[in-house]
Design an enzyme around this catalytic site. Structure first.
Site: not given
Ligand code: NDP
Length: 279
Positions: A17, A19, A68, A105, A131, A134, A242
């Site tokens: 992070s 942040s 989140k 976000d 999904a 984020a 990002g």
């Molecule tokens: P979550 O844990 O809530 O969701 C993760 C998602 O990624 C799920 O849809 C999951 O699928 C999918 N996933 C994980 N690994 C794989 C893979 N190997 N192949 C395909 N799909 C995969 O995480 P968040 O939504 O909170 O965060 C997602 C990303 O966004 C992170 O990298 C985070 O750091 C980044 N982010 C960056 C921000 C910024 O300000 N730049 C702000 C917010 C987030 P499944 O449902 O099938 O498990």
């Protein structure tokens, strides 16, 4: 006597992070006296960690992967945008001691895409990978820019379909599997999966980026992410990570907490130049 207010980001993993650095730069720029640190909090410790943070005098929290959706459940009240997205990245201690959940976000992403990088969303076809929390936070602000269609794909397909139904009142939103997009093309592909955090790539078909299309990875690091490299290898006009979104969403959180808005351009430039020097 001026007191120093304490803020933090909770997530798991959290060692990547930036942040704390960003909020320290905001505080210097706006002459606010705050501390801000990153704490490794797995999902099963989250509730207890929030309560003890605010009990010990903390004023505000950011929540990142995978917290989140849990933060949304834990907040005592919600802003309109957080209520709708069912995901919270910013918690704010209110005067009455209750905790308000907000989500900055989407605003951060759209500002980085459209203002910092001049990527037009009007009438575009957007593919959203993932999904999770984020994705929930960014769908509504993206739809406000009137794209032609937003297609959501996810490893667990049901979650993509559920999300598309939940947000369907905002426009043409379709949820499906990675297999279903094999013969499709998109002007913008947004990676909102956490795959980049472990150097992985979602299973993307080869020809899905339209000519002059752009790629945007919500994840960021000191080196280009796997998805940013995928975009470059597939001739994306722009393939971005990002970092800009991170600074923009943080600026909005800082504004909510401190009622003063930091200037983001110089901070994004500084962080970009710093990471170029890291071997
Ligand atoms: P979550 O844990 O809530 O969701 C993760 C998602 O990624 C799920 O849809 C999951 O699928 C999918 N996933 C994980 N690994 C794989 C893979 N190997 N192949 C395909 N799909 C995969 O995480 P968040 O939504 O909170 O965060 C997602 C990303 O966004 C992170 O990298 C985070 O750091 C980044 N982010 C960056 C921000 C910024 O300000 N730049 C702000 C917010 C987030 P499944 O449902 O099938 O498990």
């Amino acid at each position: 006597m001026t007191t120093t207010d304490h803020y933090a980001v909770f997530g798991h993993p959290i060692n990547h992070s930036k942040s704390p650095r960003i909020h320290q730069l905001f505080a210097e720029q706006t002459q606010q006296k705050i501390t801000y640190d990153a704490q490794d909090v797995p999902a099963d410790h989250f509730e207890q960690a929030i309560r003890s943070f605010f009990k010990q005098g903390g004023k505000g929290l950011n929540c990142t992967v995978p917290l989140k959706e849990l933060a949304w459940q834990q907040a005592d009240s919600l802003s309109q945008r957080a209520k709708f997205s069912k995901a919270v990245n910013t918690l704010v201690l209110q005067e009455d001691g209750s905790i308000l959940g907000d989500n900055t976000d989407g605003l951060g992403l759209v500002a980085d895409l459209t203002i910092n990088h001049s990527i037009a969303l009007l009438n575009s076809r957007i593919l959203l990978l993932g999904a999770g929390g984020a994705s929930r936070g960014i769908i509504s602000p993206l739809m406000e820019k009137s794209p032609k269609q937003l297609v959501i794909v996810n490893r667990t397909v049901d979650k993509a379909i559920t999300l598309s139904h939940e947000f369907s009142q905002l426009g043409d939103i379709y949820g499906c599997s990675y297999d279903d997009i094999k013969n499709d093309q998109f002007d913008l592909i947004i990676n909102a999966t956490s795959a980049s955090l472990s150097g992985e790539l979602p299973p993307l078909p080869d020809n899905i980026l339209a000519q002059k299309g752009c790629c945007y990875d919500l994840a960021y690091g000191n080196k280009p992410t796997t998805f940013v490299n995928w975009g470059l290898a597939h001739n994306a006009e722009k393939s971005l990570d990002g970092l800009g979104m991170l600074v923009e969403q943080a600026a909005e959180a800082f504004y909510i907490w401190r009622k003063i808005r930091p200037e983001t351009r110089q901070i994004i430039d500084l962080l970009n130049s710093e990471r170029k020097n890291i071997k």
